[in-house]
Scaffold this active site. Structure first.
Site, PDB file in Angstrom:
ATOM      1  N   ALA A 122      25.065  33.511  31.647  1.00 11.06           N
ATOM      2  CA  ALA A 122      25.339  33.861  33.023  1.00 11.06           C
ATOM      3  C   ALA A 122      26.298  35.027  33.352  1.00 11.06           C
ATOM      4  CB  ALA A 122      26.172  32.441  33.769  1.00 11.06           C
ATOM      5  N   GLU A 141      36.001  38.463  28.052  1.00  9.44           N
ATOM      6  CA  GLU A 141      35.821  37.352  26.981  1.00  9.44           C
ATOM      7  C   GLU A 141      36.818  37.023  25.952  1.00  9.44           C
ATOM      8  OE1 GLU A 141      34.218  34.469  24.929  1.00  9.44           O
ATOM      9  OE2 GLU A 141      32.971  35.323  26.368  1.00  9.44           O
ATOM     10  N   THR A 150      25.300  30.222  25.199  1.00  6.94           N
ATOM     11  CA  THR A 150      23.838  30.589  25.155  1.00  6.94           C
ATOM     12  C   THR A 150      23.205  31.031  23.869  1.00  6.94           C
ATOM     13  OG1 THR A 150      24.505  31.561  27.417  1.00  6.94           O
ATOM     14  CG2 THR A 150      22.206  32.372  26.580  1.00  6.94           C
ATOM     15  N   ASP A 385      38.350  26.646  30.820  1.00 13.46           N
ATOM     16  CA  ASP A 385      39.053  27.964  31.208  1.00 13.46           C
ATOM     17  C   ASP A 385      38.359  28.215  32.753  1.00 13.46           C
ATOM     18  OD1 ASP A 385      39.615  27.763  28.614  1.00 13.46           O
ATOM     19  OD2 ASP A 385      40.032  29.736  28.365  1.00 13.46           O
ATOM     20  N   ARG A 444      17.631  13.187  27.948  1.00 13.95           N
ATOM     21  CA  ARG A 444      18.608  13.364  26.723  1.00 13.95           C
ATOM     22  C   ARG A 444      19.603  12.192  26.913  1.00 13.95           C
ATOM     23  NH1 ARG A 444      19.878  19.674  26.924  1.00 13.95           N
ATOM     24  NH2 ARG A 444      17.811  20.270  25.614  1.00 13.95           N
ATOM     25  N   HIS A 551      26.669  19.081  27.148  1.00 13.31           N
ATOM     26  CA  HIS A 551      26.811  19.749  28.521  1.00 13.31           C
ATOM     27  C   HIS A 551      27.637  19.281  29.353  1.00 13.31           C
ATOM     28  CE1 HIS A 551      24.840  22.882  31.311  1.00 13.31           C
ATOM     29  NE2 HIS A 551      25.196  21.979  32.078  1.00 13.31           N
ATOM     30  N   LEU A 596      19.241  27.359  30.542  1.00  8.68           N
ATOM     31  CA  LEU A 596      18.924  28.784  30.619  1.00  8.68           C
ATOM     32  C   LEU A 596      18.266  29.364  31.836  1.00  8.68           C
ATOM     33  CD1 LEU A 596      17.475  29.143  26.933  1.00  8.68           C
ATOM     34  CD2 LEU A 596      19.611  30.006  27.831  1.00  8.68           C
TER      35      LEU A 596
END
Length: 614
Positions: A122, A141, A150, A385, A444, A551, A596
């Protein structure tokens, strides 16, 4: 030591061994070469660059593991240790030598148009689009390398592309799935989705009436499956479903995201349409290169080549807020120095909190229990974060209690791509008794709940043909995992059952029945929605699997323009968010392949909105 080049094998991240060549003189480590082709690209690349360089330059094995890649770091150190011992040296003496010293840098102050916090998919999409919009970009980062979750993604990206999908024949069961879907009573559909659902009913009926035998799809089908796949009720009886406007924005813009990525250099495999586990439909655009790394290295290289400034090992700790507007952030580097970035727009793309078990336990309202020792598929960087930063600015939160478990994770590490991980139409999931226990084509959370009800640990059964459809594997990797005892292989199903502790007759009967369902195109036991291959060609494989945190659906509340919203539903000036950092779209359960789709679509949207409002 006896001088020479020593070949050793060490434990890696994504494979059971990592070949290394270590060249030694009588008293020095001269050269370290790591064969990392069996490793997941992008996960530990910095390890293979940084650690050999430090070890050789400073003649010590007392080096720090690269943050987020501890297994691979220890693997490099252990491999060099093996070589030293083989040469007659004392590896413990090398481990007791002083650590390389790191010079502290001075505090830094930067000014830019767009500040992006988090260099996953993203963030890189937002950065690339901002640069296309002639804006200066700084990316912060906290980890040593870019990529985030990703890099660990399977690779297929959901986007309805009917003209392309017409090139592929329908699988057994897919038309039946469509019939069941459009038979859903309209009153069971939430009001905002009803008009679109009725339009989808007509689309599907026209397709069925035509007698066509190609793979059907449409943006409406993607929308309704995303909505129904995420509609859930938590332990307290609270129901949630995806925000209609967000879902609509996703499905109508994601094909543009695919085309945009292709323009920047991502090569997609147009000869294959696929789906990851829990995607519900074959609409996955799969890169030619393996997994999510295909996106990360293209976007990362493009951003760097076009003037984007990426600061790794730099953790954003606080937002700068003036008169209610977000105008930058203060970050800390690993050496303790400060970086202050002043910006006209701040885009939060730091991911969710799937690697922060305590935070997952704090917010969870969906699962009866999240164990303290549960594994995760996530990068260790994904600790919430970006959500904490959004709260500093007064952001509202949405859907925080819904946590997705990935059912088909490595039982020890949580990794996705050990063993044989195949498309769900080829899944054969059996419990520890050798019996199937679920529709392998389901969502899932359904698969994870069924696995938990069957003791947690289960096996994916494959034969030599099914093996050919596995993601991101090689025969060398398969052989190594069999040798290490993390993947089981046998010439007969009976022998395979004995190796994993099942009753042979039970497993043989299970597979015989499954093969008959493939022939018939119908599963009378569990109603599996689609079939492709039978399991009948030796050798046979059993991959142990167990659910792991994957997730977090909840996050900062955003609108269709990627504004971060406060509790009054108002946009917080200067602040935007995209990807898993934001919530509201996937509701209670995310479809495989939609992550994605989400990160690249809303990353672009955040950049476009920021441009409009500068």
């Amino acid at each position: 030591m006896k001088a020479g080049t020593y070949e050793v094998k060490a434990k890696g991240h994504g494979s059971s061994f990592m070949p290394m060549k270590v060249t030694l003189s009588d008293n020095r480590i001269e050269k370290i070469e790591v064969d990392a082709k069996g490793e997941t690209k992008g996960v530990a690349d910095e390890v293979f660059h940084r650690l050999p360089e430090q070890i050789v330059a400073h003649q010590t094995l007392n080096v720090d593991a690269v943050s987020g890649a501890t297994i691979s770091s220890n693997g490099v150190i252990d491999g060099v240790s093996q070589a030293i011992e083989l040469a007659g040296g004392d590896s413990e003496e090398f481990k007791k030598r002083p650590k390389p010293t790191q010079a502290s840098s001075e505090d830094e102050e930067l000014t830019t148009d767009v500040l992006v916090i988090g260099a996953g998919g993203a963030g890189l999409a937002a950065a690339a689009k901002s640069i296309e919009n002639d804006k200066q970009v700084v990316i912060l980062e906290k980890y040593p390398q870019i990529g985030g979750n990703t890099t660990r993604a399977g690779g297929p990206m959901n986007a309805a592309d009917p003209e392309w999908q017409k090139n592929f024949p329908a699988l057994h069961g897919e038309k039946e799935t469509l019939k069941e879907l459009i038979a859903t009573p309209v009153e069971e559909i939430d009001p905002e989705y009803r008009e679109d659902f009725e339009a989808l009913q007509k689309q599907v009926q026209d397709y069925l009436d035509s007698g066509a035998d190609y793979l059907f799809d449409s943006t409406l089908l993607h929308e309704i499956q995303t909505y129904l796949g995420g509609k859930r009720t938590d332990l307290k009886g609270n129901e949630i479903h995806g925000d209609y406007a967000l879902v609509k924005t996703l499905v109508t813009n994601v094909l543009d995201s695919v085309n945009w990525l292709a323009k920047l250099g991502v090569e997609f495999d147009e000869k294959d349409v696929t789906m990851p586990v829990g995607a519900l439909w074959r609409r996955g655009h799969k890169p030619v290169e393996p997994m999510g790394y295909a996106f990360i290295h293209v976007l990362g290289d493009w951003v760097k080549e076009h003037g984007g400034k990426i600061l790794t090992e730099t953790r954003a700790e606080h937002l700068l807020i003036e008169n209610g507007r977000v105008v930058g952030a203060v970050a800390t580097k690993t050496d303790g120095s400060k970086v202050t970035v002043h910006a006209k727009a701040v885009i939060l793309t730091a991911g969710g909190f799937g690697a922060n078990t305590k935070m997952v336990q704090k917010y969870n309202t969906y699962w009866k229990e999240i164990a303290d020792d549960i594994a995760t598929t996530n990068s260790p960087a994904i600790t919430g974060d970006g959500i904490s930063l959004g709260l500093e600015a007064g952001s509202d939160l949405v859907g925080m209690g819904f946590i997705q478990l990935m059912p088909v994770s490595d039982p020890v590490t949580g990794e996705l791509f050990t063993g044989l991980q195949t498309p769900p139409e080829n899944f054969i999931m059996v419990n520890q008794q050798g019996k199937r226990f679920v529709n392998e084509y389901a969502e899932r959370d359904t698969l994870a709940a069924a696995a938990i009800d069957n003791g947690g640990l289960f096996y994916l059964i494959a034969d030599d043909k099914i093996k050919e459809t596995a993601y991101n594997t090689t025969q060398e990797s398969i052989d190594a995992q069999v040798e290490a005892g993390t993947l089981f292989r046998a010439d007969t199903l009976e022998e395979l059952a004995e190796k994993v502790g099942m009753d042979p007759e039970t497993l043989v009967t299970t597979i015989k029945n499954y093969n008959s369902y493939v022939d018939a195109g119908h599963d009378p036991e569990f109603g599996k929605n689609a079939f492709n291959l039978k399991c009948e060609v030796s050798p046979f494989y059993a991959t142990p699997r167990k659910p792991a945190i994957h997730h977090t659906m909840g996050g900062l509340k955003i609108d269709t323009k990627a504004h971060v919203l406060n509790k009054a539903g108002e946009a917080i000036p200067g602040l935007y968010s995209a990807g898993e950092n934001a919530g509201g779209m996937h509701a209670g359960n995310r479809l495989g392949g939609n992550s994605l789709a989400d990160i690249f679509t809303f990353g672009r949207i955040a950049a476009e909105t920021a441009k409009e409002e500068m």
